[in-house]
Motif scaffolding. Structure first.
Motif, PDB file in Angstrom:
ATOM      1  N   ASP A 182       0.833  -1.213   0.000  1.00  0.00           N
ATOM      2  CA  ASP A 182       0.000   0.000   0.000  1.00  0.00           C
ATOM      3  C   ASP A 182       0.860   1.252   0.000  1.00  0.00           C
ATOM      4  O   ASP A 182       0.539   2.251  -0.654  1.00  0.00           O
ATOM      5  CB  ASP A 182      -0.912   0.013   1.245  1.00  0.00           C
ATOM      6  N   GLN A 183       1.969   1.228   0.758  1.00  0.00           N
ATOM      7  CA  GLN A 183       2.855   2.392   0.855  1.00  0.00           C
ATOM      8  C   GLN A 183       3.470   2.721  -0.511  1.00  0.00           C
ATOM      9  O   GLN A 183       3.567   3.892  -0.908  1.00  0.00           O
ATOM     10  CB  GLN A 183       3.988   2.126   1.875  1.00  0.00           C
ATOM     11  N   GLU A 184       3.853   1.672  -1.246  1.00  0.00           N
ATOM     12  CA  GLU A 184       4.437   1.866  -2.577  1.00  0.00           C
ATOM     13  C   GLU A 184       3.413   2.487  -3.524  1.00  0.00           C
ATOM     14  O   GLU A 184       3.730   3.407  -4.294  1.00  0.00           O
ATOM     15  CB  GLU A 184       4.910   0.510  -3.108  1.00  0.00           C
ATOM     16  N   LYS A 185       2.175   2.032  -3.435  1.00  0.00           N
ATOM     17  CA  LYS A 185       1.110   2.564  -4.295  1.00  0.00           C
ATOM     18  C   LYS A 185       0.811   4.018  -3.939  1.00  0.00           C
ATOM     19  O   LYS A 185       0.648   4.866  -4.821  1.00  0.00           O
ATOM     20  CB  LYS A 185      -0.145   1.708  -4.123  1.00  0.00           C
ATOM     21  N   ARG A 186       0.769   4.320  -2.633  1.00  0.00           N
ATOM     22  CA  ARG A 186       0.468   5.684  -2.173  1.00  0.00           C
ATOM     23  C   ARG A 186       1.562   6.653  -2.600  1.00  0.00           C
ATOM     24  O   ARG A 186       1.294   7.783  -3.022  1.00  0.00           O
ATOM     25  CB  ARG A 186       0.348   5.657  -0.642  1.00  0.00           C
TER      26      ARG A 186
ATOM     27  N   PHE B 212       3.479   6.444  -5.194  1.00  0.00           N
ATOM     28  CA  PHE B 212       3.461   6.678  -6.638  1.00  0.00           C
ATOM     29  C   PHE B 212       2.205   7.434  -7.073  1.00  0.00           C
ATOM     30  O   PHE B 212       2.279   8.402  -7.839  1.00  0.00           O
ATOM     31  CB  PHE B 212       3.538   5.333  -7.372  1.00  0.00           C
ATOM     32  N   MET B 213       1.036   7.008  -6.567  1.00  0.00           N
ATOM     33  CA  MET B 213      -0.242   7.563  -7.014  1.00  0.00           C
ATOM     34  C   MET B 213      -0.608   8.864  -6.302  1.00  0.00           C
ATOM     35  O   MET B 213      -1.420   9.632  -6.796  1.00  0.00           O
ATOM     36  CB  MET B 213      -1.374   6.547  -6.763  1.00  0.00           C
ATOM     37  N   GLY B 214      -0.030   9.091  -5.116  1.00  0.00           N
ATOM     38  CA  GLY B 214      -0.455  10.236  -4.316  1.00  0.00           C
ATOM     39  C   GLY B 214      -1.735   9.901  -3.569  1.00  0.00           C
ATOM     40  O   GLY B 214      -2.314   8.827  -3.745  1.00  0.00           O
ATOM     41  N   PRO B 215      -2.216  10.807  -2.714  1.00  0.00           N
ATOM     42  CA  PRO B 215      -3.441  10.522  -1.955  1.00  0.00           C
ATOM     43  C   PRO B 215      -4.644  10.401  -2.888  1.00  0.00           C
ATOM     44  O   PRO B 215      -4.859  11.240  -3.751  1.00  0.00           O
ATOM     45  CB  PRO B 215      -3.575  11.714  -1.012  1.00  0.00           C
ATOM     46  N   GLN B 216      -5.427   9.343  -2.703  1.00  0.00           N
ATOM     47  CA  GLN B 216      -6.632   9.143  -3.510  1.00  0.00           C
ATOM     48  C   GLN B 216      -7.841   9.736  -2.787  1.00  0.00           C
ATOM     49  O   GLN B 216      -7.745  10.175  -1.642  1.00  0.00           O
ATOM     50  CB  GLN B 216      -6.833   7.649  -3.763  1.00  0.00           C
ATOM     51  N   LYS B 217      -8.990   9.708  -3.464  1.00  0.00           N
ATOM     52  CA  LYS B 217     -10.197  10.316  -2.919  1.00  0.00           C
ATOM     53  C   LYS B 217     -10.591   9.672  -1.586  1.00  0.00           C
ATOM     54  O   LYS B 217     -10.956  10.365  -0.629  1.00  0.00           O
ATOM     55  CB  LYS B 217     -11.343  10.178  -3.925  1.00  0.00           C
ATOM     56  N   LYS B 218     -10.449   8.313  -1.514  1.00  0.00           N
ATOM     57  CA  LYS B 218     -10.852   7.623  -0.282  1.00  0.00           C
ATOM     58  C   LYS B 218      -9.991   8.052   0.903  1.00  0.00           C
ATOM     59  O   LYS B 218     -10.461   8.122   2.039  1.00  0.00           O
ATOM     60  CB  LYS B 218     -10.791   6.107  -0.472  1.00  0.00           C
ATOM     61  N   HIS B 219      -8.694   8.364   0.635  1.00  0.00           N
ATOM     62  CA  HIS B 219      -7.823   8.817   1.715  1.00  0.00           C
ATOM     63  C   HIS B 219      -8.224  10.211   2.188  1.00  0.00           C
ATOM     64  O   HIS B 219      -8.199  10.508   3.388  1.00  0.00           O
ATOM     65  CB  HIS B 219      -6.361   8.816   1.260  1.00  0.00           C
ATOM     66  N   LEU B 220      -8.562  11.088   1.213  1.00  0.00           N
ATOM     67  CA  LEU B 220      -8.963  12.451   1.561  1.00  0.00           C
ATOM     68  C   LEU B 220     -10.266  12.454   2.348  1.00  0.00           C
ATOM     69  O   LEU B 220     -10.409  13.184   3.334  1.00  0.00           O
ATOM     70  CB  LEU B 220      -9.117  13.294   0.282  1.00  0.00           C
TER      71      LEU B 220
END
Length: 410
Positions: A382-386, A388-396
């Protein structure tokens, strides 16, 4: 007399007849490993649940082989194996007609998930199973009878087996009814086996105590059901020419006029899949520990290796398809095994003495893949994806709710 123009081997193996649905859902052990009294007392089988597949990278260390010291990518199956609970002991005597059960002793406390397997409808039942039996362990008369039964086992029995059940509450499955099974004890004398089983009553047994790293084991289970199928799919017979009347996925001749019967060996349509099968010689690549606490911290790095030190668990991103997350102990086997995800499998110690280099080879994993199994996975954690992708809508959204909760508490 008719003759055929070309000879060809028959389609399908007759050794697996009859091709019908298995009578039992859990794999049945029909042969147990040979007992060796010089070894310590141990279980000969375990129960697990198929979670899914992934792949690994390893270096081959097989002396004399051309592929030795080369890296190889191999498919592996993950089988979740939460601890089993011992709830009973069965003693068998030998007779001219085979084994005969002499005594069966159950534990004082039996969980509801085990009791469910003794009822057809748990919801409507009075749930009184073993209510009277458990009182044996409490009064003096009952204790004397139990001691008498244990002594009779030690004196007359030749084979001792323990009754164990799985713990469904630890698994990500809807089922509440535990799978119950008899497992044979090997090693030591009969008296030592009875004492070992008596000591383990109501206790949990881990998969680490049964199997070892790099061991060859057998997997017994029921294959994935396919339903009613025709001869082309079921027996892989050759399709007839395109212009054939009334269909071409058929067998053209199902036998001579006389004898006026259809032979059992002729390919016919019928049930395919959901057959009981035993696969031997499956190599254990890893026996992993479940997520656990150590020094006040949660340890879940059961998918890291000495080459890949990433802190990651065996569950791929998004979970195993149709299964979920693996939080308990697990076994990683080379290749595939029978059945669908969530299927209960019986893991048995091998009946053979292994001497080949492949069987005795020490396996050292370099990398275990944990990318998403939904489509083409790209990220291992998950950390690697975050990152690279940056914060997604679900995280915000999650962060927004957390801020609101903090404000309300103030």
């Amino acid at each position: 007399m008719s003759h055929r123009k070309f000879s060809a081997p028959r389609h399908g193996h007759l050794g697996f007849l009859p091709h019908k649905r298995s009578r039992y859902h859990r794999g049945k052990v029909r042969s147990w490993p040979r007992d060796d009294p010089t070894k310590p007392v141990h279980l000969t089988a375990f129960l697990g649940y198929k979670a899914g597949m992934t792949h690994i990278l390893r270096e081959i260390h097989r002396t004399g082989a051309k592929v030795s010291k080369r890296e190889e990518v191999e498919a592996v199956t993950i089988i979740e194996t939460p601890p089993l609970v011992v709830v009973g002991i069965v003693g068998y005597t030998e007779t001219p007609r085979g084994l005969r059960p002499l005594k069966t002793i159950f534990a004082e406390h039996i969980s509801d998930e085990c009791k469910r397997s003794f009822y057809r409808n748990w919801h409507k039942s009075k749930k009184k199973a073993f209510a009277k039996y458990c009182k044996k362990w409490q009064d003096q008369e009952g204790k004397k009878q139990l001691e008498k039964d244990f002594q009779a086992m030690k004196k007359y029995c030749k084979v001792i087996r323990v009754i164990v059940h799985t713990q469904m509450k630890l698994l990500p499955l809807r089922q509440k009814k535990a799978h119950v099974m008899e497992v044979q004890l090997n090693g030591g004398t009969v008296a030592e086996k009875v004492d070992w089983a008596h000591e383990k009553l109501e206790k949990q047994l881990s998969v680490h105590t049964v199997f070892a790293q790099d061991e060859m084991i057998d997997v017994i289970g029921v294959t994935k059901g396919k339903g009613m199928k025709g001869v082309t799919s079921r027996w892989h017979t050759k399709k007839l020419p395109r212009k054939t009347h009334k269909g071409l996925r058929k067998v053209a001749c199902i036998g001579a006029w006389h004898p006026a019967r259809v032979a059992y060996s002729v390919a016919r349509a019928g049930q395919t899949g959901y057959h009981h099968r035993t696969e031997i010689n499956k190599k254990i690549y890893r026996i992993g520990r479940g997520i656990h606490m150590k020094d006040g911290k949660i340890v879940k790095n059961n998918a890291s290796t000495s080459y890949d030190l990433t802190d990651k668990s065996i569950t791929p991103l998004g979970g195993f398809p149709h299964y979920g997350t693996v939080n308990n102990d697990f076994i990683m086997l080379k290749g595939c095994v029978m059945g669908t995800e969530k299927r209960v499998l019986t893991l048995r110690k091998s009946l053979l003495v292994h001497t080949s280099r492949k069987a005795l080879e020490a396996v050292e994993l370099k990398f275990i893949d944990t990318t998403s199994k939904f489509g083409y996975g790209r990220f291992q954690t998950d950390q690697e994806k975050r990152a690279f992708m940056g914060p997604q809508k679900k995280h915000l959204v999650k962060g927004k709710y957390e801020v609101q909760e903090d404000i309300q508490m103030i």
